[in-house]
Design an enzyme around this catalytic site. Structure first.
Site, PDB file in Angstrom:
ATOM      1  N   CYS A 135     -18.035 -53.715  40.173  1.00  0.00           N
ATOM      2  CA  CYS A 135     -19.103 -54.275  39.335  1.00  0.00           C
ATOM      3  C   CYS A 135     -18.720 -54.338  37.861  1.00  0.00           C
ATOM      4  CB  CYS A 135     -20.416 -53.519  39.540  1.00  0.00           C
ATOM      5  SG  CYS A 135     -20.451 -51.809  38.960  1.00  0.00           S
ATOM      6  N   HIS A 153     -22.849 -60.571  40.301  1.00  0.00           N
ATOM      7  CA  HIS A 153     -22.309 -59.218  40.380  1.00  0.00           C
ATOM      8  C   HIS A 153     -21.384 -59.069  41.574  1.00  0.00           C
ATOM      9  CE1 HIS A 153     -25.366 -57.314  43.369  1.00  0.00           C
ATOM     10  NE2 HIS A 153     -25.404 -58.618  43.499  1.00  0.00           N
ATOM     11  N   HIS A 198     -24.735 -49.313  38.351  1.00  0.00           N
ATOM     12  CA  HIS A 198     -24.303 -50.676  38.677  1.00  0.00           C
ATOM     13  C   HIS A 198     -24.542 -51.575  37.469  1.00  0.00           C
ATOM     14  CE1 HIS A 198     -23.204 -53.976  41.280  1.00  0.00           C
ATOM     15  NE2 HIS A 198     -24.347 -54.594  41.084  1.00  0.00           N
TER      16      HIS A 198
END
Length: 157
Positions: free
Chosen positions: A71, A133, A121
């Site tokens: 990420c 993402h 994240h």
């Protein structure tokens, strides 16, 4: 023959969109009155476009491109290509951004997912409640709706 004089023949042979694409990517063609979208884009918009161009790239923990990403590796890579430097981790990136409210978020802002004070994240805001993402092992870079209200937003300056 100058580049400007070649435009009509290129437009005829390649089609308008192809010639304008050449101009936008530095093909040496000048089209009066047509500003390159890429040249006019902010680093945030460029980073968003770069992240979107990585659609389908596999997730790999610790990877920061150009073919595989985790990420924060995706956000790091996209912003680096857009001319901005970010730390490697999601929490480091959060600490480096100017924090903005959800009501002031803009396309290209970073979206940080958190549990309490722990950031776990990050993605790039695409608008309309969606992010680009690289979600998790076994998946790929993709556009997805934000699935929780436990997010913070940060603007790269």
């Amino acid at each position: 023959m100058t580049a400007l004089n070649r435009v009509p023949s290129l437009l005829t042979r390649a089609g308008t969109a192809s010639a304008l694409t050449l101009a936008a990517v530095g093909g040496g063609i000048a089209v009066p009155g047509a500003a390159s979208e890429a040249a006019a884009a902010t680093p945030a918009v460029k980073a968003l476009q770069i992240a979107a161009s990585k659609r389908g790239a596999p997730y790999k923990w610790g990877a920061a491109g150009p073919r595989r990403f985790d990420c924060s590796g995706l956000t790091l890579y996209a912003y680096k290509q857009a001319g901005k430097t970010l730390p490697r981790t999601a929490s480091g990136q959060y600490n480096r951004t100017r924090h903005v409210s959800a009501s002031h978020r803009e396309a290209g802002d970073l979206v940080f997912f958190h549990s309490g004070r722990n950031i776990y994240h990050v993605g790039i805001y695409a608008g309309k409640g969606k992010i680009w993402h690289s979600p998790k092992s076994g998946s790929v870079v993709r556009l997805e709706r934000i699935w929780t209200k436990s997010v913070w937003y940060g603007r790269v300056s």
